[in-house]
Design a protein around this motif. Structure first.
Motif, PDB file in Angstrom:
ATOM      1  N   VAL A  93       0.839  -1.204   0.000  1.00 14.61           N
ATOM      2  CA  VAL A  93       0.000   0.000   0.000  1.00 14.61           C
ATOM      3  C   VAL A  93       0.875   1.257   0.000  1.00 14.61           C
ATOM      4  O   VAL A  93       0.616   2.216  -0.730  1.00 14.61           O
ATOM      5  CB  VAL A  93      -0.961   0.002   1.211  1.00 14.61           C
ATOM      6  N   GLY A  94       1.909   1.222   0.826  1.00 14.07           N
ATOM      7  CA  GLY A  94       2.831   2.363   0.882  1.00 14.07           C
ATOM      8  C   GLY A  94       3.504   2.608  -0.455  1.00 14.07           C
ATOM      9  O   GLY A  94       3.640   3.758  -0.892  1.00 14.07           O
ATOM     10  N   PHE A  95       3.890   1.511  -1.111  1.00 14.46           N
ATOM     11  CA  PHE A  95       4.561   1.632  -2.409  1.00 14.46           C
ATOM     12  C   PHE A  95       3.610   2.202  -3.455  1.00 14.46           C
ATOM     13  O   PHE A  95       3.983   3.078  -4.237  1.00 14.46           O
ATOM     14  CB  PHE A  95       5.072   0.262  -2.853  1.00 14.46           C
ATOM     15  N   LEU A  96       2.370   1.716  -3.433  1.00 19.55           N
ATOM     16  CA  LEU A  96       1.362   2.218  -4.373  1.00 19.55           C
ATOM     17  C   LEU A  96       1.086   3.704  -4.130  1.00 19.55           C
ATOM     18  O   LEU A  96       0.920   4.485  -5.079  1.00 19.55           O
ATOM     19  CB  LEU A  96       0.062   1.423  -4.251  1.00 19.55           C
ATOM     20  N   LEU A  97       1.043   4.101  -2.879  1.00 16.00           N
ATOM     21  CA  LEU A  97       0.805   5.497  -2.527  1.00 16.00           C
ATOM     22  C   LEU A  97       1.933   6.378  -3.039  1.00 16.00           C
ATOM     23  O   LEU A  97       1.705   7.451  -3.609  1.00 16.00           O
ATOM     24  CB  LEU A  97       0.665   5.640  -1.011  1.00 16.00           C
ATOM     25  N   ILE A  98       3.169   5.897  -2.860  1.00  9.49           N
ATOM     26  CA  ILE A  98       4.341   6.655  -3.328  1.00  9.49           C
ATOM     27  C   ILE A  98       4.304   6.786  -4.845  1.00  9.49           C
ATOM     28  O   ILE A  98       4.577   7.855  -5.413  1.00  9.49           O
ATOM     29  CB  ILE A  98       5.648   5.977  -2.860  1.00  9.49           C
ATOM     30  N   CYS A  99       3.937   5.669  -5.541  1.00 10.80           N
ATOM     31  CA  CYS A  99       3.842   5.698  -7.012  1.00 10.80           C
ATOM     32  C   CYS A  99       2.801   6.711  -7.472  1.00 10.80           C
ATOM     33  O   CYS A  99       3.031   7.472  -8.414  1.00 10.80           O
ATOM     34  CB  CYS A  99       3.477   4.309  -7.553  1.00 10.80           C
ATOM     35  N   THR A 100       1.659   6.713  -6.794  1.00 11.60           N
ATOM     36  CA  THR A 100       0.587   7.647  -7.145  1.00 11.60           C
ATOM     37  C   THR A 100       1.046   9.092  -6.972  1.00 11.60           C
ATOM     38  O   THR A 100       0.832   9.941  -7.846  1.00 11.60           O
ATOM     39  CB  THR A 100      -0.666   7.390  -6.274  1.00 11.60           C
ATOM     40  N   LEU A 101       1.693   9.358  -5.827  1.00 13.49           N
ATOM     41  CA  LEU A 101       2.196  10.710  -5.577  1.00 13.49           C
ATOM     42  C   LEU A 101       3.242  11.105  -6.620  1.00 13.49           C
ATOM     43  O   LEU A 101       3.285  12.251  -7.072  1.00 13.49           O
ATOM     44  CB  LEU A 101       2.796  10.797  -4.168  1.00 13.49           C
ATOM     45  N   GLY A 102       4.078  10.119  -6.984  1.00 11.19           N
ATOM     46  CA  GLY A 102       5.117  10.369  -7.983  1.00 11.19           C
ATOM     47  C   GLY A 102       4.525  10.747  -9.329  1.00 11.19           C
ATOM     48  O   GLY A 102       4.981  11.702  -9.982  1.00 11.19           O
ATOM     49  N   ILE A 103       3.494  10.003  -9.757  1.00  9.43           N
ATOM     50  CA  ILE A 103       2.851  10.293 -11.041  1.00  9.43           C
ATOM     51  C   ILE A 103       2.165  11.661 -10.998  1.00  9.43           C
ATOM     52  O   ILE A 103       2.236  12.445 -11.955  1.00  9.43           O
ATOM     53  CB  ILE A 103       1.848   9.177 -11.417  1.00  9.43           C
ATOM     54  N   GLU A 104       1.510  11.961  -9.869  1.00  9.18           N
ATOM     55  CA  GLU A 104       0.859  13.271  -9.735  1.00  9.18           C
ATOM     56  C   GLU A 104       1.890  14.401  -9.782  1.00  9.18           C
ATOM     57  O   GLU A 104       1.637  15.467 -10.332  1.00  9.18           O
ATOM     58  CB  GLU A 104       0.068  13.344  -8.418  1.00  9.18           C
ATOM     59  N   LEU A 105       3.067  14.155  -9.204  1.00 11.32           N
ATOM     60  CA  LEU A 105       4.142  15.154  -9.241  1.00 11.32           C
ATOM     61  C   LEU A 105       4.588  15.398 -10.684  1.00 11.32           C
ATOM     62  O   LEU A 105       4.821  16.540 -11.088  1.00 11.32           O
ATOM     63  CB  LEU A 105       5.337  14.678  -8.401  1.00 11.32           C
ATOM     64  N   LEU A 106       4.680  14.311 -11.465  1.00 17.08           N
ATOM     65  CA  LEU A 106       5.062  14.444 -12.868  1.00 17.08           C
ATOM     66  C   LEU A 106       4.019  15.250 -13.640  1.00 17.08           C
ATOM     67  O   LEU A 106       4.361  16.111 -14.457  1.00 17.08           O
ATOM     68  CB  LEU A 106       5.222  13.057 -13.506  1.00 17.08           C
ATOM     69  N   VAL A 107       2.746  14.956 -13.404  1.00 19.85           N
ATOM     70  CA  VAL A 107       1.667  15.696 -14.062  1.00 19.85           C
ATOM     71  C   VAL A 107       1.745  17.175 -13.675  1.00 19.85           C
ATOM     72  O   VAL A 107       1.616  18.067 -14.520  1.00 19.85           O
ATOM     73  CB  VAL A 107       0.282  15.102 -13.687  1.00 19.85           C
ATOM     74  N   PHE A 108       1.978  17.430 -12.397  1.00 18.69           N
ATOM     75  CA  PHE A 108       2.068  18.795 -11.875  1.00 18.69           C
ATOM     76  C   PHE A 108       3.232  19.547 -12.519  1.00 18.69           C
ATOM     77  O   PHE A 108       3.148  20.758 -12.752  1.00 18.69           O
ATOM     78  CB  PHE A 108       2.243  18.738 -10.354  1.00 18.69           C
ATOM     79  N   SER A 109       4.318  18.814 -12.805  1.00 19.75           N
ATOM     80  CA  SER A 109       5.512  19.452 -13.364  1.00 19.75           C
ATOM     81  C   SER A 109       5.268  20.032 -14.753  1.00 19.75           C
ATOM     82  O   SER A 109       5.988  20.923 -15.199  1.00 19.75           O
ATOM     83  CB  SER A 109       6.680  18.459 -13.420  1.00 19.75           C
ATOM     84  N   PHE A 110       4.257  19.531 -15.457  1.00 19.26           N
ATOM     85  CA  PHE A 110       3.936  20.073 -16.776  1.00 19.26           C
ATOM     86  C   PHE A 110       3.396  21.494 -16.672  1.00 19.26           C
ATOM     87  O   PHE A 110       3.484  22.277 -17.611  1.00 19.26           O
ATOM     88  CB  PHE A 110       2.907  19.182 -17.481  1.00 19.26           C
ATOM     89  N   PHE A 111       2.805  21.812 -15.527  1.00 20.86           N
ATOM     90  CA  PHE A 111       2.259  23.151 -15.311  1.00 20.86           C
ATOM     91  C   PHE A 111       3.237  24.042 -14.545  1.00 20.86           C
ATOM     92  O   PHE A 111       3.321  25.237 -14.791  1.00 20.86           O
ATOM     93  CB  PHE A 111       0.939  23.057 -14.537  1.00 20.86           C
TER      94      PHE A 111
END
Length: 933
Positions: free
Chosen positions: A546-564
């Motif tokens: 669960v922790g790993f999945l949470l980190i992955c989700t946050l990581g992907i959201e960070l990448l999406v955020f970086s486009f803006f």
């Protein structure tokens, strides 16, 4: 599904995903079959002269010099004493082609048309030139031909200088404008001895178009605040004065000539355009002569830009327009039909005519826009089942008739103000209706693509679980599968196809709507795989998963955020800097950890820097070149001390030649910019060196040894030599820091391997790429491999946004390619700028290739994880695509989606190229075969 079939299917699916956005959001707004509309009253002018000062900013023309004298004395006197003025608001992309189309044809060209060329007409459209009796035009070969080619008959004539004249390195780009003024004068002089031409020039409904490119060229070369740019404005001012004087004399001061001066787009302070900064979208508009209002006094005016006080024009009424409004203004002045596809609204404030004429002109404008609406509505009605068709209610058939009848009655009753107001309402409603029918199918097409997206991502995840993990064993050998799903999905597909067929939908609709059927059938077939993981989920460490999945989700959201917000990459890199501490890796590799942390922090600085495109800083580029040479010397000494030193003199020759290329590139950059600064043009020697370096950069690494660090360093030197030639400032240091981090990343992944107790852990110092393919026993995936794939995607995104953003890529700044050419050539310049973007990508891809082979992981399994990450990001951007708000917001949202979709296909190509660069070697001479451990 076999590997080749899977790759082919993946490419096909992603191509459809990518193409869909152009069909859904970028389809051409043009419709055909309208009836031309013309004002029935006689026009005020017999002829119109259109001056377009390419690249002229509104503030550059209207502002006063430091001594309070006007930048353009003649034009300043015109707007103060003789004419009307304002700011013309352009739309993104702020490029010459769409700007001129908006000015002359009255509509905003869709991006797909812009992408098809600068000179050709990808779509047929009407224009003021086409509707005129005769049009003569002078100027650039990039602009004039497209309006002549789209015209019916033989009445639009062009006189162009050669493409070679558009030289950013020329001593004086203002000569482009002087050429236009001189040729217009000689043309009119020659007409006195040519009776046919003389008669034609004295006809009604004549247009003279002067395209003035010097200001744009000087702005690119020297920046808008330069002496050259300002001097060019003064020369244009003098040229306009001479042309007006000559024409008035030629026509005997008959008072039947209307003049308009404007610009297609502005320019940023650093000499680029293409994006949506106010300096690019605010252009001047000055109109005077026959049928144009005289200056009007104003007591208080409020504008968002607060320029009036700065320009000292607060007492003169400023009348702003949208760029497309200029086309109906020109049509009204000379009495030609409004361009059929125009979406502009006639700016009545500019007209000096009777209220009756204004009301009739606005009525004509409303009829012309309404004609487009009616054609668009009938097209959509024809291709939609009657019970599914939803009409645009504010403009039903009865409402249209009511509007037109009421407006006509108002005009007959001489209630002109009410008629104008009603016509403006009708125009606004018709434009809303046009947008409504243009986007009519957007919802169901978008849902089809979204369903396909989710299905494809689910399928890839199931393939990873099935073939690359130990979670599934028994499920792979199931009994004969049921034929139920086959019949079910076939039936659904037939229903969808039939539904589209009876609506006579375009063939692309079949692709988008039927795509979910095979994708979800494949998912259902693989769903049996999930039975075992579901049963074994409780045996996994739940907290860790669960922790790993949470980190992955946050990581992907960070990448999406970086486009803006590019600064999000800085946050990510700072988190990466602490990764060895979190995972206890620092205990076994303290020196490597220190290097990793330092380089992460250094790289984190770049996303905080201003976007590349500011003032050139050549000393920084020179510093980057010298730093590369210094590192090369240390590396050579290091390789010489190691067990696997260079095997032959040929290897050393290649290495020394690459160092020499770096030194030459550093010299060429400095020399070229000094030469251009002194207005001596691009030296031929420098140009030859630049193109030679570019040509050799792809081949030189293939001549170097295939030992891991030696090959990677050879790739860096070759690419760095080219990158230096394409740099203008701090970005020249970016590949150096990025490459350093990539080399340390490879070492860090080696240290991470022992967490899994793998038997074979190759020594990096002696690792040879050429023998990497001999590894046949690839291991299964671990959770850490998801982290490796995420690192790769993160570094790819950093490679793109580290020194720029969407706007900087869209904005065209030719300073980056001055070492290669200075003559305007959009496709060559665009290709070189694209290469500059690709080089950091390639450095990351080569490092990832090294990580794959040294961690003994199949490239397919890692690529599948990368595919899932990028597809989840793409799905984010698909839902974030806008069709409302500013044009910059809309364009940026679509660019993000296209970029991420292209990323998946692009990474496949990059991986293939990285494999070629790392594993292949060219043998120019016979060498002694050497051994590798």
């Amino acid at each position: 599904m076999g590997i080749p079939v899977f790759i082919l299917a993946g490419l096909l699916v992603h191509f459809v995903f990518l193409a869909s956005i152009f069909d859904i959001y970028f389809s051409s707004p043009l419709v055909h079959g309208m009836t031309p509309q013309q004002t029935p009253l006689p026009p005020p002018a017999k002829r119109l002269v259109l001056f377009v000062a390419d690249g002229l900013r509104a503030d550059s023309l209207f502002e006063l010099n430091s001594n309070n004298t006007p930048q353009a004395p003649y034009l300043r006197a015109i707007l103060e004493n003789n004419g009307s003025w304002g700011v013309s608001h352009t739309r993104v992309p702020t490029e010459s082609r769409p700007g001129h189309v908006a000015l002359i044809a009255g509509f905003y060209e869709d991006v797909s048309a812009v992408a098809k060329g600068w000179k050709e007409n990808p779509v047929e459209f009407d224009s003021v030139f086409n509707e005129s009796k005769y049009t003569w035009s002078w100027g650039s070969p990039d602009i004039l031909p497209m309006f002549a080619k789209g015209a019916t008959g033989d009445h639009v004539y062009t006189f162009c200088y050669t493409a070679e004249s558009e030289d950013f390195g020329a001593q004086d780009a203002a000569k482009l404008d002087t050429w236009v003024f001189d040729h217009v004068k000689s043309f009119f002089n020659s007409s006195r001895s040519n009776q046919t031409l003389f008669s034609a020039l004295n006809e009604e409904k004549v247009v003279l178009f002067l395209h003035l490119l010097g200001i744009d060229t000087n702005g690119h070369a020297h920046r808008p605040y330069s002496k050259e740019y300002k001097e060019n404005i003064r020369k244009v001012d003098e040229g306009v004065k001479e042309i007006v004087s000559m024409l008035e004399s030629f026509y005997g001061n008959d008072g039947k000539t209307a003049y308009i001066l404007t610009s297609d787009h502005g320019m940023t302070d650093w000499g680029s355009h293409g994006a949506g900064h106010p300096s690019e979208t605010l252009t001047p508009l000055i109109a005077w002569g026959a049928g144009v209002n005289y200056p009007q006094e104003a007591t208080s005016q409020l504008f968002e830009d607060n320029f009036l006080k700065e320009w000292k024009l607060e007492n003169l009424k400023r009348m702003d327009v949208n760029q497309a409004d200029i086309a109906p203004l020109m049509a009204s002045l000379i009495g030609v039909p409004f361009p059929l596809n125009s979406v502009g609204t006639l700016p009545l404030e500019y007209l000096n005519n009777s209220d009756h004429f204004k009301a009739e002109s606005m009525f004509t404008n409303a009829l012309q826009v309404l004609e487009q609406f009616k054609v668009k509505m009938s097209q959509k009605k024809r291709t939609t089942l009657s019970f599914l068709f939803t009409q645009f209610k504010p403009l039903s058939d009865s409402e249209q008739i009511n509007f037109l009848k009421k407006a006509r009655v108002y005009i007959q009753q001489q209630k002109y103000r009410e008629a104008v107001s009603l016509c403006k309402t009708l125009i606004n409603l018709a434009l809303e209706g046009l947008s409504y029918y243009h986007t009519y199918d957007r919802l169901f097409l978008g849902l089809s693509i979204a369903v396909s997206f989710v299905g494809w991502t689910t399928y890839v995840i199931l393939v990873i679980i099935k073939t690359h993990t130990t979670l599934i064993k028994a499920a792979q050998s199931n009994n004969k599968e049921s034929t139920g799903p086959v019949y079910g999905f076939t039936f659904v597909g037939m229903i969808i196809a039939f539904f589209l067929l009876i609506q006579t939908s375009p063939w692309t609709y079949y692709v988008y709507c039927l795509l979910p059927v095979p994708i979800w059938y494949a998912v259902v077939r693989e769903l049996r795989v999930i039975k075992d993981p579901a049963a074994n989920l409780w045996s996994l460490p739940i907290g860790q998963s669960v922790g790993f999945l949470l980190i992955c989700t946050l990581g992907i959201e960070l990448l999406v955020f970086s486009f803006f917000y590019r600064s999000a990459l800085t946050v990510g890199l700072l988190v990466f800097a602490g990764w060895p501490v979190i995972t206890q890796l620092y205990v076994q590799a303290k020196r490597t950890t220190l290097s990793w942390t330092l380089l992460c922090v250094l790289l984190a600085v770049f996303p905080l820097m201003p976007v590349v495109g500011r003032e050139p800083n050549i000393p920084l580029v020179v510093a980057a070149g010298l730093t590369t040479l210094l590192i090369s010397c240390f590396s050579l000494a290091s390789f010489s001390r190691s067990k696997n030193k260079y095997q032959s003199k040929e290897d050393l020759k290649v290495y020394f030649y690459q160092m020499f290329s770096i030194a030459l590139s550093t010299y060429v950059v400095s020399s070229t910019h000094n030469s251009l600064k002194n207005k001596q043009g691009l030296p031929v020697f420098n140009q030859i060196i630049s193109w030679t370096t570019l040509a050799s950069s792809s081949a030189l690494p293939l001549l170097s040894p295939t030992l891991l660090f030696q090959r990677l360093f050879s790739i860096l030197l070759s690419l760095m030599a080219t990158y230096l030639l394409l740099s203008t400032g701090y970005e020249a240091l970016f590949p150096l820091v990025l490459s350093g981090l990539m080399l340390v990343w490879i070492q860090m992944e080696q240290e991470a391997l022992q967490h899994y107790g793998l038997s074979l852990k190759p020594k990096l110092a002696v690792f040879n790429f050429a023998y990497a393919t001999d590894i046949t026993q690839f291991r299964q995936l671990h959770l850490d491999d998801i982290r490796r794939s995420f690192f790769f995607v993160f570094f790819i995104v950093t490679a793109f946004f580290g020194t720029g953003n969407i706007a900087s890529i869209n904005s065209f700044d030719p300073a980056s390619v001055y070492c290669f050419l200075t003559v305007f050539s959009p496709f060559i310049m665009g290709g070189l700028l694209l290469l500059k973007v690709v080089i950091p990508f390639l450095l990351v891809a080569c490092a990832f290739e090294a990580v794959q082979v040294t961690t003994q992981l199949s490239s397919k399994s890692l690529f599948l994880i990368v595919l899932v990450i990028s597809d989840i990001m793409a799905l984010h951007f698909f839902f974030l695509v806008k069709d409302y708000g500013s044009w910059l917001d809309i364009g940026t949202s679509i660019s993000h989606y296209v970029l991420v979709m292209s990323l998946t296909i692009f990474m496949m190509l990059m991986n293939g190229l990285a494999q070629l660069l790392t594993t292949k070697r060219l043998e120019l001479t016979r060498r002694t075969k050497h051994h590798s451990t």
